[in-house]
Design an enzyme around this catalytic site. Structure first.
Site, PDB file in Angstrom:
ATOM      1  N   GLU A  60       0.763  -1.064   0.141  1.00  0.00           N
ATOM      2  CA  GLU A  60      -0.182   0.065   0.181  1.00  0.00           C
ATOM      3  C   GLU A  60       0.514   0.973  -0.314  1.00  0.00           C
ATOM      4  O   GLU A  60       0.178   2.322  -0.814  1.00  0.00           O
ATOM      5  CB  GLU A  60      -1.436   0.092   1.125  1.00  0.00           C
ATOM      6  CG  GLU A  60      -1.891  -0.985   0.832  1.00  0.00           C
ATOM      7  CD  GLU A  60      -1.759  -2.251   1.821  1.00  0.00           C
ATOM      8  OE1 GLU A  60      -0.354  -2.718   1.921  1.00  0.00           O
ATOM      9  OE2 GLU A  60      -2.829  -3.434   1.258  1.00  0.00           O
ATOM     10  N   HIS A 129     -11.120  -4.835   8.732  1.00  0.00           N
ATOM     11  CA  HIS A 129     -11.762  -4.259   6.990  1.00  0.00           C
ATOM     12  C   HIS A 129     -13.230  -3.197   7.541  1.00  0.00           C
ATOM     13  O   HIS A 129     -14.360  -3.163   6.396  1.00  0.00           O
ATOM     14  CB  HIS A 129     -12.665  -5.412   6.638  1.00  0.00           C
ATOM     15  CG  HIS A 129     -11.148  -6.358   5.526  1.00  0.00           C
ATOM     16  ND1 HIS A 129     -10.625  -6.707   6.626  1.00  0.00           N
ATOM     17  CD2 HIS A 129     -10.875  -6.866   4.873  1.00  0.00           C
ATOM     18  CE1 HIS A 129      -9.948  -7.560   5.673  1.00  0.00           C
ATOM     19  NE2 HIS A 129     -10.744  -8.014   4.657  1.00  0.00           N
TER      20      HIS A 129
END
Lengths: 325, 363
Positions: A60, A129
């Site tokens: 990321e 999440h």
């Protein structure tokens, strides 16, 4: 024109900009052939090629840093971070570089990039999440933080974010990715950033929220209407920089305010909004500004996530406290 | 014989030097360096310019006229050689100890002083290049280099990016992520690892157990080599070679340039606290400037008179830059707002107005 969902509106905006600006490229994990784990980039690689819609290695920080490098040369990268829970390796690149580049070069180099990430709870996802940590980014000078709450606003605000000359963190409330459908003309018309949207006008109380929580908040406003109470609902949309004027105007009119957000309470964006109101509209208030938020806990696993999420009932109860004060 | 195993990968790292520490050529000079006294003297001038710029920066800091500053003494050949090897439209992505590269690429010396003098205007290189300014967060620039190289590749430009990074910087995840990405996309990206043996007080053996820093690229499929970083011929030739290969689409490359940080990490550091006894003295003999001077003198290209004349000329140039730096007018107080965004957001105007009330400026 058929009605589309919020996530389809995201795709529509991405496709529009890919088509009309050759400097726009999409990058992220699984955004290519797979079309994104939420299908936000479905069909785009097929249409625009793998040079414009790129699957990246699984890192990321790399996605953000490479995007910054591209942006310094006048490209307009739109980077997808698959879930907000994985955005933290990018924070170094965002704070130390994206947010500072224009300032530290006195305008010689700029960073017109967008980082998109789905965020928020309520879809029974695995650990990491479901968080809402938009306040981390809202605290950083030099970026914008934009959160849409409907298909039309997703389309118009994402176009605006991509065209903005500065970095934008664009957070997509995944719980409402497919909740409602709306007709969204693909006309390339952007909506203004740095501007609140009044979702419902009212005179008795102001309900301020953003993202998926607009849904519960509008339900409360409906209930209130049944009970003869007129609630004004504001979708903040750009949480940094805040459209303080619109918020203050509404609170000056109603004298009562409840702020609703999914993120943990301490130092959440609600705290900033409440501070602005207390600094600039204290004499117009008939009741304390109240917050209905997630708690100062780790986001619970999905069996207990409903305890954490502000519910219609919790919002209504705080509204009743504010009205009775 | 064991039939259960076979070799599936192997690697070798080569070391190159052309001008040894005594100023003697080892074999022949490669390519454009051969019989090119004009180029050698240009190298020498920039090396001396870098050193006097550096010594002057330290003096300015010690007299309260410059902020904390990271000295470059001993490693000038990397910065200068790298900068001179680059083509004008390549892009330089530095860490924070490469003034030699900036100067050879046309950044004004007073801009470098202005940056270390605590003034953002120093990064607004008036030459208008898209080179990045110095990068302080270690290793993070690696990814910017990869992104810029990706932009060049997407635009099908015959250009390359040179990223400089220290030995300590190669311990960062961002470095590995960048070389990995560069390998996947075969980007026109050259990493020059400035191995000066120290990351503040931490020596290389505590950064890695790898035999070389050059081999760090192997795991990413990026080839590399090691050179004597105090030999400007090696730096110039190998960086140019890697850039030209990148222009031809041959992908990324890693060059580990071995040097020695003769100074402190910064003016706020004291290397005597951690540097072993005679290490500095041993490395003084490897000085990149001294060896080039010895070489040129042996070729009858250099003498005491030329040396004196050059030093006088370079000192005057540095003095002029210092004067320009010291006579910078104060930046408007409102500058702190005016470059944050393309347009300062409406809702933050009261902050700007407050600064005007305290410090003056235009509404």
């Amino acid at each position: 024109m058929s009605a589309i969902t919020l996530v389809e509106a995201v795709t529509q905006a991405l496709a529009y900009e890919l088509k009309h600006d050759k400097n726009v490229v999409l990058m992220g994990e699984d955004v290519g052939v797979n079309g994104g784990v939420f299908r936000a980039t479905a069909g785009l690689q097929e249409k625009f090629g793998s040079d414009r819609v790129m699957d990246t290695p699984l890192a990321e920080s790399m996605i953000a840093g490479v995007g910054i490098g591209m942006a310094t040369q006048g490209m307009r990268p739109v980077c997808e971070i698959q879930f907000m829970g994985f955005i933290y390796p990018c924070v170094d690149q965002i704070i130390n570089h994206a947010a500072r580049l224009r300032n530290r070069t006195r305008g010689r180099l700029t960073c017109p990039m967008v980082i998109r990430a789905p965020f928020g709870g309520g879809i029974h996802a695995p650990e990491h999440h479901s968080e809402s940590t938009e306040a981390i980014f809202a605290h950083m000078p030099g970026v914008r933080v934009v959160i849409p709450s409907s298909p039309a606003r997703a389309y118009g605000l994402l176009l605006a974010a991509i065209r903005d000359p500065d970095p934008v963190i664009f957070l997509e409330p995944k719980r409402i990715y497919r909740l409602v459908k709306q007709e969204v003309p693909d006309d390339g018309k952007a909506l203004p950033l740095d501007t609140c949207f009044v979702l419902r006008e009212g005179t008795d109380i102001t309900l301020i929220t953003w993202g998926a929580m607009t849904h519960e908040t509008m339900q409360v406003a409906e209930q209130l209407a049944h009970d003869g109470i007129s609630a004004e609902v504001i979708d903040v949309a750009t949480i940094k920089p805040l459209d303080t004027d619109s918020i203050l105007q509404s609170v000056a009119k109603t004298g009562r305010c409840v702020i609703i957000h999914e993120a943990a309470r301490t130092c959440g964006v609600g705290a900033e909004i409440a501070a602005q109101i207390s600094e600039k509209a204290l004499d117009r208030l008939h009741a304390p500004v109240l917050r209905v938020t997630g708690y100062d806990t780790v986001m619970p696993y999905y069996k207990q996530e409903d305890i954490f999420m502000p519910s219609v009932q919790r919002i209504r109860d705080s509204v009743d406290v504010a009205l009775a004060y | 014989m064991n039939n259960n195993k076979k070799s599936v990968a192997s690697f070798e790292i080569f070391y190159y030097e052309y001008l040894n520490e005594k100023g003697e050529l080892i074999g022949e000079l490669p390519g454009a360096l051969q019989n090119n006294p004009e180029l050698w003297q240009k190298f020498y001038r920039y090396l001396v310019l870098n050193r006097i710029y550096d010594e002057t920066a330290i003096k300015l800091q010690r007299t309260g006229q410059l902020g904390t500053y990271p000295p470059t003494q001993g490693q000038e050949a990397i910065g200068v050689g790298m900068g001179m090897a680059m083509h004008e439209d390549d892009i330089f992505v530095p860490y924070y100890r490469e003034p030699g590269t900036h100067l050879t690429r046309g950044v004004k010396m007073e801009e470098l002083y202005t940056f270390w003098g605590g003034d953002e205007r120093g990064n607004n290189f008036t030459k208008g290049t898209r080179d990045l300014p110095d990068c302080i967060p270690i290793g993070t620039q690696s990814l910017h280099g990869a992104g810029i190289a990706m932009a060049m590749k997407l635009r099908k430009e015959k250009r390359a990016v040179v990223v400089s990074i220290g030995d300590g910087g190669t311990s960062q995840g961002n470095f590995y992520e960048a070389i990995n990405f560069a390998g996947v996309h075969q980007l026109p990206l050259i990493f020059v690892i400035n191995n000066n043996h120290w990351a503040i007080s931490v020596p290389t053996e505590l950064q890695t157990h790898a035999q070389t820093f050059a081999q760090k690229g192997i795991a990413a499929g990026v080839p590399g080599e090691q050179i004597d970083g105090n030999d400007i011929f090696a730096v110039y030739h190998h960086v140019r070679q890697a850039i030209d290969a990148a222009h031809q689409g041959k992908g990324p490359y890693i060059i580990e340039a071995i040097t020695y940080r003769m100074g402190d990490h910064t003016t706020a550091d004291d290397a005597s606290r951690y540097r072993p006894g005679n290490e500095l003295d041993e490395n003084k003999d490897k000085d990149p400037i001294k060896r080039l001077r010895t070489f040129m003198a042996a070729q009858n290209l250099w003498n005491e008179a030329k040396e004196k004349a050059l030093y006088a000329e370079v000192k005057a140039e540095v003095d002029a830059a210092v004067q320009k730096y010291l006579s910078n007018t104060a930046a408007p107080a409102t500058d702190i707002f005016d470059y944050m965004y393309d347009t300062w957001p409406e809702s933050y105007h009261e902050q700007r107005d407050e600064v005007i009330a305290y410090h003056g400026g235009e509404a």
